[in-house]
Design a protein around this motif. Structure first.
Motif, PDB file in Angstrom:
ATOM      1  N   SER A 198      33.934  20.882  -0.504  1.00 24.16           N
ATOM      2  CA  SER A 198      33.216  22.156  -0.619  1.00 24.16           C
ATOM      3  C   SER A 198      33.065  22.869   0.714  1.00 24.16           C
ATOM      4  CB  SER A 198      31.820  21.900  -1.212  1.00 24.16           C
ATOM      5  OG  SER A 198      31.057  21.067  -0.346  1.00 24.16           O
ATOM      6  N   GLN A 199      33.566  22.300   1.788  1.00 28.82           N
ATOM      7  CA  GLN A 199      33.497  22.946   3.095  1.00 28.82           C
ATOM      8  C   GLN A 199      34.922  23.149   3.594  1.00 28.82           C
ATOM      9  OE1 GLN A 199      30.781  20.276   5.267  1.00 28.82           O
ATOM     10  NE2 GLN A 199      29.323  21.955   5.340  1.00 28.82           N
ATOM     11  N   SER A 200      35.372  24.394   3.567  1.00 27.45           N
ATOM     12  CA  SER A 200      36.726  24.699   3.979  1.00 27.45           C
ATOM     13  C   SER A 200      36.800  26.164   4.366  1.00 27.45           C
ATOM     14  CB  SER A 200      37.728  24.396   2.854  1.00 27.45           C
ATOM     15  OG  SER A 200      39.030  24.820   3.218  1.00 27.45           O
ATOM     16  N   TYR A 201      37.491  26.435   5.464  1.00 23.60           N
ATOM     17  CA  TYR A 201      37.698  27.823   5.861  1.00 23.60           C
ATOM     18  C   TYR A 201      38.575  28.563   4.858  1.00 23.60           C
ATOM     19  CZ  TYR A 201      35.799  26.406  10.388  1.00 23.60           C
ATOM     20  OH  TYR A 201      34.970  25.941  11.389  1.00 23.60           O
ATOM     21  N   TRP A 202      39.373  27.840   4.089  1.00 26.94           N
ATOM     22  CA  TRP A 202      40.273  28.473   3.140  1.00 26.94           C
ATOM     23  C   TRP A 202      39.545  29.007   1.918  1.00 26.94           C
ATOM     24  CZ3 TRP A 202      45.218  29.624   4.223  1.00 26.94           C
ATOM     25  CH2 TRP A 202      45.802  28.975   5.299  1.00 26.94           C
ATOM     26  N   GLN A 203      38.264  28.732   1.790  1.00 26.71           N
ATOM     27  CA  GLN A 203      37.505  29.312   0.688  1.00 26.71           C
ATOM     28  C   GLN A 203      37.353  30.817   0.826  1.00 26.71           C
ATOM     29  OE1 GLN A 203      34.488  25.849  -0.823  1.00 26.71           O
ATOM     30  NE2 GLN A 203      33.957  26.862   1.071  1.00 26.71           N
ATOM     31  N   ILE A 204      37.776  31.362   1.963  1.00 25.82           N
ATOM     32  CA  ILE A 204      37.739  32.800   2.146  1.00 25.82           C
ATOM     33  C   ILE A 204      38.762  33.498   1.258  1.00 25.82           C
ATOM     34  CG2 ILE A 204      39.458  32.997   3.964  1.00 25.82           C
ATOM     35  CD1 ILE A 204      35.995  34.697   3.871  1.00 25.82           C
ATOM     36  N   SER A 205      39.700  32.746   0.691  1.00 30.72           N
ATOM     37  CA  SER A 205      40.704  33.344  -0.195  1.00 30.72           C
ATOM     38  C   SER A 205      40.020  34.057  -1.350  1.00 30.72           C
ATOM     39  CB  SER A 205      41.638  32.261  -0.740  1.00 30.72           C
ATOM     40  OG  SER A 205      42.485  32.788  -1.737  1.00 30.72           O
ATOM     41  N   PRO A 206      40.411  35.275  -1.672  1.00 35.84           N
ATOM     42  CA  PRO A 206      39.714  36.027  -2.730  1.00 35.84           C
ATOM     43  C   PRO A 206      39.925  35.488  -4.131  1.00 35.84           C
ATOM     44  CG  PRO A 206      41.607  37.267  -1.911  1.00 35.84           C
ATOM     45  CD  PRO A 206      41.446  36.078  -1.009  1.00 35.84           C
ATOM     46  N   ALA A 278      34.027  36.464   9.185  1.00 35.96           N
ATOM     47  CA  ALA A 278      33.942  36.064   7.786  1.00 35.96           C
ATOM     48  C   ALA A 278      34.564  34.693   7.558  1.00 35.96           C
ATOM     49  CB  ALA A 278      34.625  37.111   6.911  1.00 35.96           C
ATOM     50  N   VAL A 279      35.689  34.414   8.210  1.00 34.32           N
ATOM     51  CA  VAL A 279      36.321  33.102   8.070  1.00 34.32           C
ATOM     52  C   VAL A 279      35.402  32.011   8.620  1.00 34.32           C
ATOM     53  CG1 VAL A 279      38.268  31.678   8.788  1.00 34.32           C
ATOM     54  CG2 VAL A 279      38.651  34.048   8.093  1.00 34.32           C
ATOM     55  N   THR A 280      34.780  32.282   9.744  1.00 39.58           N
ATOM     56  CA  THR A 280      33.852  31.300  10.322  1.00 39.58           C
ATOM     57  C   THR A 280      32.682  31.038   9.388  1.00 39.58           C
ATOM     58  OG1 THR A 280      34.466  32.052  12.544  1.00 39.58           O
ATOM     59  CG2 THR A 280      32.425  30.786  12.327  1.00 39.58           C
ATOM     60  N   LEU A 281      32.146  32.091   8.772  1.00 37.80           N
ATOM     61  CA  LEU A 281      31.034  31.918   7.841  1.00 37.80           C
ATOM     62  C   LEU A 281      31.461  31.108   6.621  1.00 37.80           C
ATOM     63  CD1 LEU A 281      29.459  35.498   7.934  1.00 37.80           C
ATOM     64  CD2 LEU A 281      28.495  33.401   8.910  1.00 37.80           C
ATOM     65  N   ALA A 282      32.660  31.377   6.105  1.00 38.54           N
ATOM     66  CA  ALA A 282      33.132  30.625   4.942  1.00 38.54           C
ATOM     67  C   ALA A 282      33.274  29.144   5.258  1.00 38.54           C
ATOM     68  CB  ALA A 282      34.458  31.199   4.446  1.00 38.54           C
ATOM     69  N   GLY A 283      33.616  28.815   6.489  1.00 38.20           N
ATOM     70  CA  GLY A 283      33.750  27.415   6.864  1.00 38.20           C
ATOM     71  C   GLY A 283      32.443  26.663   6.902  1.00 38.20           C
ATOM     72  N   THR A 284      31.311  27.386   6.981  1.00 38.07           N
ATOM     73  CA  THR A 284      29.999  26.737   6.977  1.00 38.07           C
ATOM     74  C   THR A 284      29.434  26.577   5.576  1.00 38.07           C
ATOM     75  OG1 THR A 284      28.823  28.845   7.234  1.00 38.07           O
ATOM     76  CG2 THR A 284      29.524  27.723   9.243  1.00 38.07           C
ATOM     77  N   GLY A 285      30.134  27.082   4.574  1.00 41.12           N
ATOM     78  CA  GLY A 285      29.629  26.996   3.205  1.00 41.12           C
ATOM     79  C   GLY A 285      29.699  25.577   2.664  1.00 41.12           C
ATOM     80  N   ARG A 286      28.842  25.296   1.725  1.00 41.45           N
ATOM     81  CA  ARG A 286      28.822  23.994   1.064  1.00 41.45           C
ATOM     82  C   ARG A 286      28.362  24.189  -0.377  1.00 41.45           C
ATOM     83  NH1 ARG A 286      23.664  22.459   0.298  1.00 41.45           N
ATOM     84  NH2 ARG A 286      22.050  23.394   1.599  1.00 41.45           N
ATOM     85  N   MET A 287      28.735  23.266  -1.220  1.00 44.26           N
ATOM     86  CA  MET A 287      28.325  23.329  -2.618  1.00 44.26           C
ATOM     87  C   MET A 287      26.875  22.882  -2.755  1.00 44.26           C
ATOM     88  SD  MET A 287      29.973  21.483  -5.993  1.00 44.26           S
ATOM     89  CE  MET A 287      29.429  19.853  -5.464  1.00 44.26           C
ATOM     90  N   ASP A 288      26.051  23.704  -3.397  1.00 42.12           N
ATOM     91  CA  ASP A 288      24.663  23.319  -3.603  1.00 42.12           C
ATOM     92  C   ASP A 288      24.529  22.552  -4.913  1.00 42.12           C
ATOM     93  OD1 ASP A 288      24.952  25.231  -5.527  1.00 42.12           O
ATOM     94  OD2 ASP A 288      23.196  26.410  -4.945  1.00 42.12           O
ATOM     95  N   ALA A 289      23.309  22.177  -5.241  1.00 42.15           N
ATOM     96  CA  ALA A 289      23.083  21.364  -6.431  1.00 42.15           C
ATOM     97  C   ALA A 289      23.358  22.104  -7.727  1.00 42.15           C
ATOM     98  CB  ALA A 289      21.644  20.848  -6.439  1.00 42.15           C
ATOM     99  N   HIS A 290      23.501  23.425  -7.660  1.00 39.32           N
ATOM    100  CA  HIS A 290      23.703  24.221  -8.865  1.00 39.32           C
ATOM    101  C   HIS A 290      25.145  24.670  -9.026  1.00 39.32           C
ATOM    102  CE1 HIS A 290      19.426  24.037  -8.629  1.00 39.32           C
ATOM    103  NE2 HIS A 290      19.344  24.879  -7.630  1.00 39.32           N
ATOM    104  N   GLY A 291      26.060  24.123  -8.221  1.00 42.99           N
ATOM    105  CA  GLY A 291      27.475  24.399  -8.396  1.00 42.99           C
ATOM    106  C   GLY A 291      27.960  25.672  -7.758  1.00 42.99           C
ATOM    107  N   MET A 292      27.234  26.233  -6.795  1.00 41.02           N
ATOM    108  CA  MET A 292      27.647  27.443  -6.108  1.00 41.02           C
ATOM    109  C   MET A 292      27.792  27.163  -4.618  1.00 41.02           C
ATOM    110  SD  MET A 292      27.938  29.779  -8.433  1.00 41.02           S
ATOM    111  CE  MET A 292      28.020  31.235  -7.410  1.00 41.02           C
ATOM    112  N   ILE A 293      28.531  28.049  -3.929  1.00 37.31           N
ATOM    113  CA  ILE A 293      28.731  27.912  -2.493  1.00 37.31           C
ATOM    114  C   ILE A 293      27.569  28.580  -1.760  1.00 37.31           C
ATOM    115  CG2 ILE A 293      30.164  28.609  -0.543  1.00 37.31           C
ATOM    116  CD1 ILE A 293      31.336  26.350  -2.071  1.00 37.31           C
ATOM    117  N   THR A 294      26.930  27.811  -0.892  1.00 38.16           N
ATOM    118  CA  THR A 294      25.824  28.310  -0.078  1.00 38.16           C
ATOM    119  C   THR A 294      26.297  28.441   1.366  1.00 38.16           C
ATOM    120  OG1 THR A 294      24.175  27.246  -1.487  1.00 38.16           O
ATOM    121  CG2 THR A 294      23.472  27.882   0.707  1.00 38.16           C
TER     122      THR A 294
END
Length: 502
Positions: A198-206, A278-294
């Protein structure tokens, strides 16, 4: 005396600053190649994205998040190809020197052509999304449209158009448009392959709408708010790329004057900075307990509070209550649980209500994702049994009948185990009664777990226990229920033997 006419001042025509630009844009809109690609994109949207979305249950979160990726993949080739064709127009027709003497700088003409291509693409995309959302609005039982998936899909088109236009400008050949159309499709399609966890810079892909390892899940953004953290970063990334590419078109010497080229350089730098952030911010994202990227820098803590709702309940001896978004599932789920609930209704320890609970998600090693239930399985006085509707990730969506059968197999054993007093240390008589009730309810008998524990795999019952279970299951339902009313306390205490079972 003859009057001498006095010459008046010439009347100046009113000049609108954007009048010429507007006329140029209207001209480009009428003569744009994207006009011919709109029917193609709409047909592809219906064949792939629309049919796939409407085949899923009418839940806003499920349909909107299922739509974003396929819709973008549908439009990428027509938009990039049409933009590349328009960008290469002057070079293909060998009129670059001819139009260089016009009053407008080359960069201004290019922006007008790019804007016309983008306008047709965005209008077509939003029209397709509007049709899907309109159909969902008539079918959905609860909630409202999710605008962020549509916003990300729409924001992707200017970036795709800018890249295609720039490629056509740099390489003005007839084969540039088809090559760019194919390359853009594959580049966007494989952009999710490097995602791990759940932590990847590639999550920036639309094309990514949430944790890539979950897939479509009806429980996401239903009990809790849809988190816009990742879409905000994606829109920021797409806007930055668009500005950077368009600014780069104004850097060559023939694009305009010195002031214009400096402005283009500033736009290019600002766009690259926004995209990199934006890419840097996406790399800090993680999956929360409700199934969304925080994303911590973009997250609003108020979105972590559950959404208030009034459940919809069936009318039975033990009511079954679901989230209003799942109102269409209620008849099937209630009918599936009715054979189990009829066995224990009115007995001490039976639940007063069956209530749906939210699912929780946990990222495991590599790309594994485990699901659970938020809170305990039993709560309150009188007791309420909580259940989670079966997860549907990452495969195809279950039908209502398949989901209901899975609910009965998952919820039946723990409900009966709580009433009979079964569990890992259950007596032979308790095992026999539980197996008999499960058989009568249409659930394969197994060693039921203790309340709140996961259901183990079915194990063969000893021959004496199996014989007693068959004997007890053969009784009429009224006789079984009457015997349980009189002897349930002794059965739960372990004072009933197999020989004492009727």
């Amino acid at each position: 005396m003859t009057a001498v006419p006095v010459a008046g001042r010439p009347v100046r025509a009113r000049r609108w600053p954007l009048g010429a630009a507007g006329r140029l844009l209207r001209l480009e809109l009428r003569r744009n190649a994207m006009v011919w690609m709109v029917p193609v994109a709409a047909a592809l949207f219906w064949f792939t994205a629309y049919r796939k979305s409407v085949a899923s249950p009418p839940l806003w979160d499920l349909r909107a998040m299922t739509m974003q990726g396929p819709a973008l993949l549908v439009f990428v080739s027509p938009v990039a190809g049409a933009a590349a064709w328009m960008g290469s127009r002057e070079g293909r027709r060998r009129i670059t020197g001819l139009v260089a003497g016009t009053a407008r700088p080359r960069w201004t003409r290019q922006l007008a052509t790019w804007a016309a291509t983008t306008c047709w693409a965005v209008v077509a995309c939003l029209g397709c999304v509007a049709v899907l959302y309109g159909v969902t609005a008539r079918q959905a039982a609860w909630g409202g449209p999710l605008w962020w998936p549509a916003a990300v899909a729409a924001a992707s088109l200017p970036a795709l158009s800018a890249f295609g236009f720039a490629a056509g400008t740099l390489v003005p050949r007839r084969f540039t448009a088809p090559v760019i159309a194919v390359a853009a499709f594959f580049a966007l399609g494989i952009s999710t392959q490097p995602i791990h966890g759940s932590q990847s810079y590639w999550q920036i892909s639309p094309v990514v709408t949430g944790p890539w390892d979950i897939g479509p899940s009806a429980g996401v953004a239903t009990f809790y708010h849809y988190l816009p953290d990742l879409p905000i970063a994606q829109v920021m990334f797409l806007a930055g790329l668009t500005v950077a590419v368009l600014g780069a078109l104004g850097l060559p010497a023939g694009s305009g004057g010195q002031w214009l080229r400096r402005s283009a350089a500033a736009l290019t730098a600002a766009g690259l900075l926004a995209a990199g952030t934006a890419v840097t911010l996406a790399g800090t994202g993680r999956m929360d307990a409700h199934g969304m990227i925080t994303i911590p820098a973009l997250h609003d803590a108020a979105a972590d509070r559950p959404i208030r709702y009034h459940p919809v309940c069936g009318h039975a001896a033990i009511p079954v209550c679901l989230h209003p978004a799942y109102a269409g599932y209620l008849p099937g789920v209630a009918a599936a649980l009715e054979p189990v609930l009829s066995q224990v209704a009115g007995l001490p320890g039976a639940p007063a209500r069956i209530s749906q609970a939210a699912a929780t998600y946990h990222q495991g090693p590599d790309n594994s994702v485990s699901t659970g239930m938020a809170g305990p399985r039993w709560s309150g006085t009188p007791a309420v049994f909580h259940l989670v509707l079966p997860g549907q990730l990452p495969g195809p969506t279950m039908t209502t009948s398949e989901l209901a059968a899975q609910v009965r197999a998952d919820a039946g054993p723990p409900i009966v185990a709580a009433v009979i007093g079964g569990g890992p240390g259950a007596s032979p008589a308790q095992q026999a009664v539980m197996a008999a009730l499960m058989t009568a309810a249409g659930v394969p008998p197994s060693a039921a777990p203790a309340p709140g524990a996961p259901q183990p795999a079915a194990v063969p019952l000893p021959a004496p226990v199996s014989a007693a279970a068959q004997r007890f299951a053969a009784l009429p339902p009224a006789a079984r229920h009457s015997w349980l009313v009189r002897h349930l306390a002794a059965l739960r205490a372990g004072r009933i033997t197999l020989a004492q079972l009727p």
